[in-house]
Scaffold this active site. Structure first.
Site, short mmCIF file in Angstrom:
data_model
loop_
_atom_site.label_atom_id
_atom_site.label_comp_id
_atom_site.label_asym_id
_atom_site.label_seq_id
_atom_site.Cartn_x
_atom_site.Cartn_y
_atom_site.Cartn_z
CG HIS A 5 0.06 -0.09 -4.30
ND1 HIS A 5 -0.16 -1.17 -5.11
CD2 HIS A 5 -0.13 -0.54 -3.04
CE1 HIS A 5 -0.46 -2.22 -4.38
NE2 HIS A 5 -0.45 -1.88 -3.11
NE ARG A 9 -3.19 -2.63 7.95
CZ ARG A 9 -1.98 -3.10 7.63
NH1 ARG A 9 -0.91 -2.35 7.84
NH2 ARG A 9 -1.85 -4.31 7.13
CD GLU A 56 -3.81 -1.09 -1.09
OE1 GLU A 56 -4.51 -1.87 -0.41
OE2 GLU A 56 -2.79 -1.46 -1.70
CG ASN A 60 -8.51 -2.99 7.88
OD1 ASN A 60 -8.73 -3.84 7.03
ND2 ASN A 60 -7.32 -2.47 8.07
CG HIS A 74 9.28 10.97 4.55
ND1 HIS A 74 10.45 10.78 5.26
CD2 HIS A 74 9.67 11.19 3.27
CE1 HIS A 74 11.47 10.89 4.45
NE2 HIS A 74 11.04 11.14 3.22
CD GLU A 122 11.64 14.74 2.22
OE1 GLU A 122 12.67 15.41 2.42
OE2 GLU A 122 11.66 13.51 2.01
#
Length: 132
Positions: A5, A9, A56, A60, A74, A122
């Site tokens: 993965h 954030r 993922e 936070n 990208h 992209e």
């Protein structure tokens, strides 16, 4: 070895989930909240591990924005028709930052879109892959 993965954030988890599911056609595969350590994870993709790499998203608690920095480039997604994919992204409220066309110095057709946190995606035209 293989890629499992990529983690990004994000400042607003639901807004990002909506973008990747509603605009780019991914599926929310699983989500987990960890109040003790003040973060929530959401895994998205066109399929799940081990057949597909996943995205993922990490939220936070209390952090609404991150500095993009200069190292990030990208995420790339294969599409059968980059022009049609751009049209679909715009119709779904997404932001196309580079319309479909050949890559500089080459023949591969690409386009770029941007997610709500400013991450670039992209779109690479490959005729045998699934559309968004």
């Amino acid at each position: 070895m293989r890629i499992l993965h990529t983690m990004l954030r994000v400042g607003n988890l639901q807004r990002s989930i909506d973008f990747y599911t509603k605009v780019l056609g991914m599926h929310l595969l699983r989500q987990s909240d960890n109040p003790e350590y003040k973060y929530t994870l959401a895994f998205l993709g066109y399929g799940s591990n081990p057949e597909h790499a996943e995205l993922e998203l990490t939220y936070n608690y209390g952090v609404e924005q991150y500095d993009m920095g200069t190292a990030y480039g990208h995420i790339a997604i294969a599409v059968p028709d980059a022009e049609a994919a751009c049209t679909a992204v715009k119709e779904r409220g997404g932001n196309v930052t580079r319309e479909a066309g050949p890559v500089k110095g080459g023949k591969t057709i690409i386009a770029f879109v941007q997610d709500p946190d400013g991450y670039k995606i992209e779109l690479i035209q490959r005729s045998s892959d699934v559309t968004i």
